[in-house]
Design a protein around this motif. Structure first.
Motif, PDB file in Angstrom:
ATOM      1  N   ILE A  34       0.572  -1.182  -0.062  1.00 23.83           N
ATOM      2  CA  ILE A  34       0.110  -0.193   0.199  1.00 23.83           C
ATOM      3  C   ILE A  34       0.738   1.465   0.421  1.00 23.83           C
ATOM      4  O   ILE A  34       0.145   1.948  -0.768  1.00 23.83           O
ATOM      5  N   ALA A  35       1.852   1.166   1.047  1.00 23.45           N
ATOM      6  CA  ALA A  35       2.788   2.441   0.320  1.00 23.45           C
ATOM      7  C   ALA A  35       4.123   1.715   0.924  1.00 23.45           C
ATOM      8  O   ALA A  35       4.705   0.974   1.477  1.00 23.45           O
ATOM      9  N   GLU A  36       5.084   3.075   0.127  1.00 26.09           N
ATOM     10  CA  GLU A  36       6.320   2.333   0.055  1.00 26.09           C
ATOM     11  C   GLU A  36       6.741   3.185   1.901  1.00 26.09           C
ATOM     12  O   GLU A  36       6.361   3.981   2.589  1.00 26.09           O
ATOM     13  N   GLU A  37       8.187   2.426   2.019  1.00 28.30           N
ATOM     14  CA  GLU A  37       8.377   2.703   3.229  1.00 28.30           C
ATOM     15  C   GLU A  37       9.653   3.960   3.519  1.00 28.30           C
ATOM     16  O   GLU A  37      10.007   4.982   2.633  1.00 28.30           O
ATOM     17  N   ARG A  38       9.337   4.969   4.787  1.00 33.21           N
ATOM     18  CA  ARG A  38      10.324   6.342   4.513  1.00 33.21           C
ATOM     19  C   ARG A  38      10.734   6.650   5.498  1.00 33.21           C
ATOM     20  O   ARG A  38      10.532   5.872   6.948  1.00 33.21           O
ATOM     21  N   GLN A  39      11.548   7.795   5.873  1.00 30.65           N
ATOM     22  CA  GLN A  39      11.828   8.013   6.973  1.00 30.65           C
ATOM     23  C   GLN A  39      11.294   7.591   8.232  1.00 30.65           C
ATOM     24  O   GLN A  39      11.980   6.729   9.165  1.00 30.65           O
ATOM     25  N   ASN A  40      10.359   8.163   8.386  1.00 29.62           N
ATOM     26  CA  ASN A  40       9.422   8.005   9.484  1.00 29.62           C
ATOM     27  C   ASN A  40       8.298   7.608   9.543  1.00 29.62           C
ATOM     28  O   ASN A  40       7.133   7.266  10.391  1.00 29.62           O
ATOM     29  N   ARG A  41       8.603   6.295   8.616  1.00 27.90           N
ATOM     30  CA  ARG A  41       6.861   5.623   8.395  1.00 27.90           C
ATOM     31  C   ARG A  41       7.554   4.261   7.940  1.00 27.90           C
ATOM     32  O   ARG A  41       8.005   4.682   6.966  1.00 27.90           O
ATOM     33  N   LYS A  96      10.087  -1.739   8.897  1.00 29.51           N
ATOM     34  CA  LYS A  96      11.107  -0.684   8.490  1.00 29.51           C
ATOM     35  C   LYS A  96      12.177  -1.114   9.014  1.00 29.51           C
ATOM     36  O   LYS A  96      12.716  -1.565  10.141  1.00 29.51           O
ATOM     37  N   THR A  97      13.118  -0.277   8.238  1.00 26.78           N
ATOM     38  CA  THR A  97      14.406  -1.003   9.073  1.00 26.78           C
ATOM     39  C   THR A  97      15.033   0.261   9.580  1.00 26.78           C
ATOM     40  O   THR A  97      14.241   1.248   9.340  1.00 26.78           O
ATOM     41  N   PHE A  98      15.929  -0.051  10.674  1.00 22.29           N
ATOM     42  CA  PHE A  98      16.307   1.168  11.771  1.00 22.29           C
ATOM     43  C   PHE A  98      18.199   0.958  11.331  1.00 22.29           C
ATOM     44  O   PHE A  98      18.164   0.097  10.889  1.00 22.29           O
ATOM     45  N   GLY A  99      18.368   2.214  10.700  1.00 24.88           N
ATOM     46  CA  GLY A  99      19.931   2.145  10.777  1.00 24.88           C
ATOM     47  C   GLY A  99      20.058   0.880   9.245  1.00 24.88           C
ATOM     48  O   GLY A  99      19.047   0.950   8.302  1.00 24.88           O
ATOM     49  N   ASN A 100      21.276   0.186   9.175  1.00 15.07           N
ATOM     50  CA  ASN A 100      21.946  -0.158   8.294  1.00 15.07           C
ATOM     51  C   ASN A 100      21.871  -1.924   8.319  1.00 15.07           C
ATOM     52  O   ASN A 100      21.175  -2.782   7.304  1.00 15.07           O
ATOM     53  N   ARG A 101      21.176  -2.192   9.643  1.00 10.75           N
ATOM     54  CA  ARG A 101      21.245  -3.482   9.650  1.00 10.75           C
ATOM     55  C   ARG A 101      19.803  -4.333  10.495  1.00 10.75           C
ATOM     56  O   ARG A 101      19.704  -5.824  10.027  1.00 10.75           O
ATOM     57  N   LEU A 102      19.207  -3.172  10.873  1.00 12.78           N
ATOM     58  CA  LEU A 102      17.356  -3.975  11.411  1.00 12.78           C
ATOM     59  C   LEU A 102      16.349  -3.910  10.946  1.00 12.78           C
ATOM     60  O   LEU A 102      15.969  -2.314  10.524  1.00 12.78           O
TER      61      LEU A 102
END
Lengths: 701, 210
Positions: A101-108, A133-139
């Motif tokens: 439905i929606a792509e990932e964004r910085q705060n979403r 959601k991704t956090f940083g490069n790894r999670l």
């Protein structure tokens, strides 16, 4: 020095290194271990996965049809699921659909909605809403809400029940029995209890990652049969991605079931060697130098014949068979049959170069007419001066495309080169035939020798045959017989395969012709295909620069004897279709055929394919006819997915050949269409303007 | 018994005929090459004594000689033994066919002007590549040209005084650098980027005989 081959020896395996890592769940879709996530593959990518968890093996094929939508076909085996039936194993086919439905964004996070196993036999039937959601490069963290099988543990009242009571209860999907399989069970979507699921992935380094998930899947059906024992909702696993792109995973489900998985993601739009391995084209020589070429000197009236001979041998070296040459007052026209180039624009470019390097300097307009079996299809006209200007121009591909004139070519060849006709071709090759989804044995095969021969006395007329001699295989040993309530027009396939001696696959006389501008005609008579022989006639209207083509076909056929020799069975039928073909752009092609099918049923087939310029094709179709679902039997209506892979994509060398497969979950007798070789759209579309433009990047290559 | 005879006969004759088939192309691709492939075009150039150029792929260390097939205006087309071509314009790499990333054509006139004259400055260059989907994709790069000073170049058993020019280019997603050794306004040796697939290529024109 083997400059080219040795420098790319490192990449000699068939695979292309992926640009980014994609992680596939055991269900073959982007996700964690058993759970889906809101992630998607890159547009146009294909993912192939095989995974085993305890008694279950799942083989999955996922295609990212659009940037936000992917579809999945899965074939699973659960050992000893159906003890007492056949060999006791359950072979399960399922389809998934996923929409981001929606792509990932910085705060979403990214959001997605999906249907797992919608319309199959229902073992994995579930729906979900997921967020990732991704956090940083790894999670990467995923959470979601699941229904159906994804709500077995920790289920609570369906939040959608607030909209309507309809959502509170979930009907039993397999209540209708085998004859209702294949129908879309949207009657149960998003109904019943819901439950939370979630998990996380930690990327340890470039190649390895670890996954942890909380899964509401209790494997209750498997547990009831003693095939699984789930002790905890936590699943854990490890992924490793090899340099060539293959992914290997190992995981533990429920604290007790050990599993492993192999997966591979490929991008059909990326060639292994982007520029291709074919030899470089002839370089354009200075135009004036051709005045002195021996075949261009006017001496004792022999010059014309020598020019044709030189053209013929040079074009032959480029894989183009010359059938006619016409040169007068500044214009030259050649008529060629393209036997080598899968990208037709490249054939046009190679032909133009040969003309520019051979003809006397005063010839300015170069016209290349493409023939198929001697019948003209399209003419590509270029100005010789443009070739010299644009050969090395940085924008040469686009500029030459806009200056080329592409027109319909329907005038018969006034005079063929001597030796063009009659023609005789033959080939002896191995064949491999596969048959799927017999409940007793998921893949059956047959291999053997195939002899094909063709005789063309004149343009458009072909007498041809294909003979097969099976040498080994297990299709014939299948014991299940058709239980179809309809006339058995296709479901007796095993009886045809059981005749394991010489088979006449086809034996036909075929005439292709041009009734007029933008019109193509075909008449074929003889043994048309494995199961039917008779007469087939077709007409196609296809203007050279049109996205739409319309055709009609009419056939009268009789069913052939099971031994596939010269005899017939009593059943005969008149079939026919009106077909519309539409190029939707962006590689999508739609086709609708409406008419009468082999069992006498009336209906229509809808097909949608996504095609890539290099020849890759992935598509799906379904057919609805006036045969009621119950009468059709298992599967309810005919449907399938199909793909084609161009041989040149695998080998790196140019070729017109493709290899492909149609995968039908069930082969029954409703909506069955006659198979005839050289249906007109397939034969002509390669040379129409759309397809020529698609490959024009290779014009100067 | 008949079946075994049939199998043997088939194995002997399989692939025969005048029609091309899927299996031919696959077998050819998968079988290991038994030796270097030299196309007749190349042999013909050897016989005529065409001038040669030393060509190498920097990352893999593979190198060899290519022969001049055609000169048209400022463009020179060089042929490799297995039929691939390298097109240069006044010594600048212009295109590659049958080799690597499918560099179709380039626009390097601004770079050439600075490099030949020994001046420093900023220029733009364009490269068109063949994408996997058979489309020509043009990429532009912003480049900084610098004069790195005089260098002595060993050619055969002589030392030639040259000027070394470095060109550093980048765009949003790619970056590379090229090196040119200039003598009397001609590029006698260079290291130039050919695309992502093969990376940098080194070139040096040989004296007029192989």
């Amino acid at each position: 020095m083997k400059l080219r081959a040795s420098s790319i020896g490192l990449l000699s395996c068939l695979m292309v290194s992926p640009a980014q890592a994609e992680f596939l769940s055991s269900f073959g879709t982007p996700g964690l271990i058993d759970l889906p996530s809101a992630e998607v593959l890159n547009d146009g990518e294909l993912a192939l996965t095989t995974s085993t968890t305890g008694a279950t093996t799942k083989n999955t094929f996922t295609f990212q049809m659009l940037p936000r939508v992917y579809g999945t076909f899965r074939y699973g085996t659960i050992r000893e699921f159906d003890l007492g039936v056949g060999n006791g194993n359950r072979y399960d086919r399922s389809f998934d659909l996923h929409f981001q439905i929606a792509e990932e964004r910085q705060n979403r996070p990214a959001f997605a909605i999906g249907l797992r196993d919608f319309g199959g036999t229902g073992i994995y039937s579930s729906e979900y809403l997921a967020a990732t959601k991704t956090f940083g490069n790894r999670l990467t963290v995923t959470g979601g809400l699941g229904w159906g099988r994804l709500a077995e543990r920790g289920g609570f009242d369906n939040p959608l029940g607030a909209i309507s009571d309809y959502f509170d209860d979930r009907p039993n999907v397999s209540a209708g029995g085998i004859n209702t399989t294949g129908q879309l069970d949207f009657g149960s979507w998003f109904r019943g209890d819901a439950a939370f699921f979630g998990g996380a992935r930690w990327q340890v380094n470039d190649r390895m990652s670890v996954v942890l998930e909380y899964s509401p899947d209790l494997y209750s059906r498997e547990t009831d049969r003693g095939l699984a024992n789930i002790k905890t909702p936590i699943n854990a696993g490890v992924n490793y991605k090899f340099r060539n792109g293959v992914g290997l995973s190992a995981y533990v489900v429920g604290g007790n079931e050990i599993g492993a998985q192999l997966s591979y993601v490929l991008d059909p739009a990326k060639r292994r060697i982007p520029g291709g391995l074919e030899q470089a084209p002839q370089v354009l020589v200075p135009r004036e130098s051709l005045a002195a070429a021996s075949w261009n000197l006017a001496d004792s009236g022999q010059s014309d014949q020598n020019l044709s001979q030189v053209l013929q041998s040079r074009l032959e070296a480029e894989g183009l068979r010359l059938e006619g040459v016409f040169v007068n007052s500044g214009n030259a026209q050649i008529r060629v049959e393209n036997n080598r180039w899968g990208v037709e624009a490249q054939a046009a470019g190679r032909a133009a170069r040969v003309l520019a390097n051979t003809l006397p300097p005063e010839i300015e307009t170069l016209e290349v007419i493409f023939l198929h079996k001697g019948v003209p299809i399209t003419s590509v006209k270029t100005q010789r001066s443009d070739l010299y200007d644009l050969e090395n121009d940085y924008d040469g591909a686009w500029r030459s495309q806009s200056r080329a004139q592409i027109q319909d070519a329907n005038a018969r060849t006034p005079e063929f080169l001597t030796g063009a006709y009659p023609r005789f071709d033959w080939g002896l090759n191995p064949f491999l035939s596969l048959s799927y989804f017999d409940p007793d044995n998921p893949v059956r095969y047959e291999v053997g020798a195939e002899l094909s021969a063709g005789y063309q006395p004149t343009a458009g007329l072909t007498f041809s045959t294909t003979l097969r001699y099976p040498l080994a295989g297990n299709i014939a040993t299948a014991t299940r017989r058709s239980n179809s309530g309809l006339q058995r027009v296709r479901s007796d396939g095993v009886l045809y395969a059981a005749a394991s001696d010489l088979e006449i696959r086809d034996l036909t006389a075929e005439y292709l012709f041009r009734p007029g501008n933008d019109l193509f005609g075909r008449v074929t008579a003889g043994y048309l295909e494995q199961m039917y022989g008779g007469l087939s006639a077709e007409l196609l209207w296809f203007p050279v620069d049109s996205k739409l083509a319309i055709g009609g076909e009419i056939n009268y056929v009789k069913q052939r004897d099971y031994d596939q020799l010269f005899g017939f069975r009593p059943y005969s039928v008149a079939t026919g279709h009106v077909s519309g073909y539409y190029d939707m752009g962006n590689g999508f092609h739609a086709q609708i055929d409406a008419g009468r099918y082999l069992a006498g049923d009336w209906g229509a087939t809808f097909a949608l394919d996504r095609e890539f310029n290099n020849g890759w094709k992935v598509g799906a179709y379904f057919t609805l006819t006036d045969v009621p679902f119950e009468e059709f039997g298992e599967g309810s209506f005919d449907k399938g997915i199909r793909f084609e892979i161009p041989i040149s994509w695998i080998s790196g060398k140019p070729s017109r050949d493709v290899t492909g497969q149609v995968i039908q979950p069930v082969v029954r007798d409703g909506g069955a269409r006659l198979f005839v070789k050289n249906r007109l759209y397939g034969v002509t579309r390669d040379y129409r303007s759309n397809q020529l433009h698609n490959g024009w990047g290779r014009y100067f290559r | 018994m008949n079946r075994y005879l049939a199998i043997l006969a088939f194995l002997g004759l399989a692939g025969c005929g005048t029609q091309p088939s899927n299996s031919d192309a696959l077998v050819e691709r998968l079988s290991t090459r038994s030796g270097p492939v030299v196309v007749p075009r190349f042999v013909e150039l050897q016989r005529k004594g065409s001038p040669g150029m030393q060509l190498g792929i920097v990352e893999s260390g593979v190198s060899g000689t290519v022969l001049l097939e055609q000169t048209r205006g400022a463009f020179k087309t060089w042929l490799t033994p297995d039929g691939a071509t390298i097109v240069t314009k006044n010594g600048m790499l212009h295109g590659l066919k049958g080799l690597g990333a499918g560099l179709l054509a380039s626009k390097t006139s601004e770079s050439l002007a600075l490099v030949q004259s020994g001046q420093s400055g900023t220029v733009t260059r364009l490269h068109s590549f063949l994408s996997g989907n058979d489309e020509a994709v043009t990429r532009s790069f912003t480049c900084i040209v610098e004069n790195k000073g005089p260098r002595n170049l060993a050619v055969g058993d002589k030392q030639i005084p040259t000027m070394l020019m470095q060109e550093t280019c980048r765009n949003l997603s790619q970056s590379f650098f090229n090196l040119y050794w200039i003598s009397n306004g001609d590029i006698v040796q260079s290291r130039q980027w050919s695309g992502d697939f093969l990376g940098a290529i080194s070139m040096r024109e040989l004296p007029n005989s192989i």
